[in-house]
Write an enzyme that holds these catalytic residues in place. Structure first.
Site: not given
Ligand code: SAH
Length: 253
Positions: A94
């Site tokens: 993000s």
């Molecule tokens: N906070 C993270 C952002 C990652 S993007 C960072 O700093 O990099 C969001 C993430 O949510 C992705 O990796 C995706 O795989 C995950 N995601 C989506 N649905 C999910 C779920 N039901 N449970 C756990 N992770 C999930």
């Protein structure tokens, strides 16, 4: 990394001075990129403050965590720009502006004191690291094995004893760590799963992107930031500005 970082203790004592002198033990500037990591990060923090982030603890945490360590080496030069970047498997880290905004909202809802926090969507582990500077205990769950493993690699050098990485479907939360003072999601779904509300402490706050329009199940729907406060009288929800997150998906892969 020889030295263990000293936050959150140091962040608690010197949040205001961090823009000048970030609380990192050593600037781990990537060689050959012409980038002095701590100086570039300080500039990022100044921009976040200029953009409206006022919480000194959030700014200190953003100044402390080296975002360039969480992105692919080909993207290092963009690591401190206010932009989301690909982290593999179709997911993104993000924008710093959005991370700091969400963390400020979380702290506002908890009078500045974050106890146990649940993060859904570890991704590359960046936001989890920032959170660990601000909360007593962080449980971060990721549904993609490849990213869960990558986050563990990315975070190893920080040795954050209060950060627990979990592999699983965050849609069901993580009941073992409940109740949470705060829950933060980095992926947007049609609605907030009931499990999250159940696992939130009374007096706790949840911040998550939710789909506000578009065909059900489509990835292209518009999203907004939702703030949900759980009180003794019930749940209060507020929709804030538009955001753009990857979709929340169920199951693991
Ligand atoms: N906070 C993270 C952002 C990652 S993007 C960072 O700093 O990099 C969001 C993430 O949510 C992705 O990796 C995706 O795989 C995950 N995601 C989506 N649905 C999910 C779920 N039901 N449970 C756990 N992770 C999930």
């Amino acid at each position: 990394m020889k030295q263990r970082p000293s936050f959150p203790a140091r962040l608690d004592t010197a949040p205001a001075s961090v823009a000048k002198k970030p609380a990192t033990s050593k600037p781990a500037a990537p060689q050959g990129h012409g980038m002095e990591s701590s100086a570039v990060r300080a500039r990022m923090v100044q921009k976040l403050a200029a953009g409206g982030i006022t919480d000194a603890h959030v700014l200190a945490a953003m100044g402390a965590i080296e975002r360039h360590r969480f992105v692919d080496s080909a993207l290092i030069n963009q690591a401190y720009e206010d932009t989301s970047l690909p982290i593999g498997l179709g997911q993104t880290i993000s924008k710093p502006g959005v991370v700091s905004r969400m963390l400020e909202l979380l702290r506002n809802g908890n009078n500045g004191k974050l106890g146990r926090v649940l993060e859904i969507g570890t991704g590359c582990g960046y936001q989890a690291a920032v959170l660990s500077c601000l909360a007593t205990e962080v449980y971060s769950i990721e549904r993609l094995r490849g990213l869960h493993d990558r986050a563990r690699d990315n975070l190893r050098h920080l040795r954050l004893a209060n950060l627990h990485l979990l592999f699983g479907d965050g849609m069901v939360g993580y009941p073992k760590g409940a109740p949470y003072a705060a829950i933060i999601a980095a992926a947007g779904g049609e609605a907030v799963p009931q499990a999250w509300v159940d696992q939130l402490a009374v007096g706790g706050r949840l911040v998550a992107p939710v789909v506000t329009s578009g065909a059900p199940g489509s990835a292209g729907g518009a999203q907004a930031l939702l703030v949900l406060d759980k009180t003794a009288q019930g749940v209060r929800q507020t929709l804030l500005e538009a955001v753009h997150f990857v979709p929340l998906k169920s199951g693991v892969a």
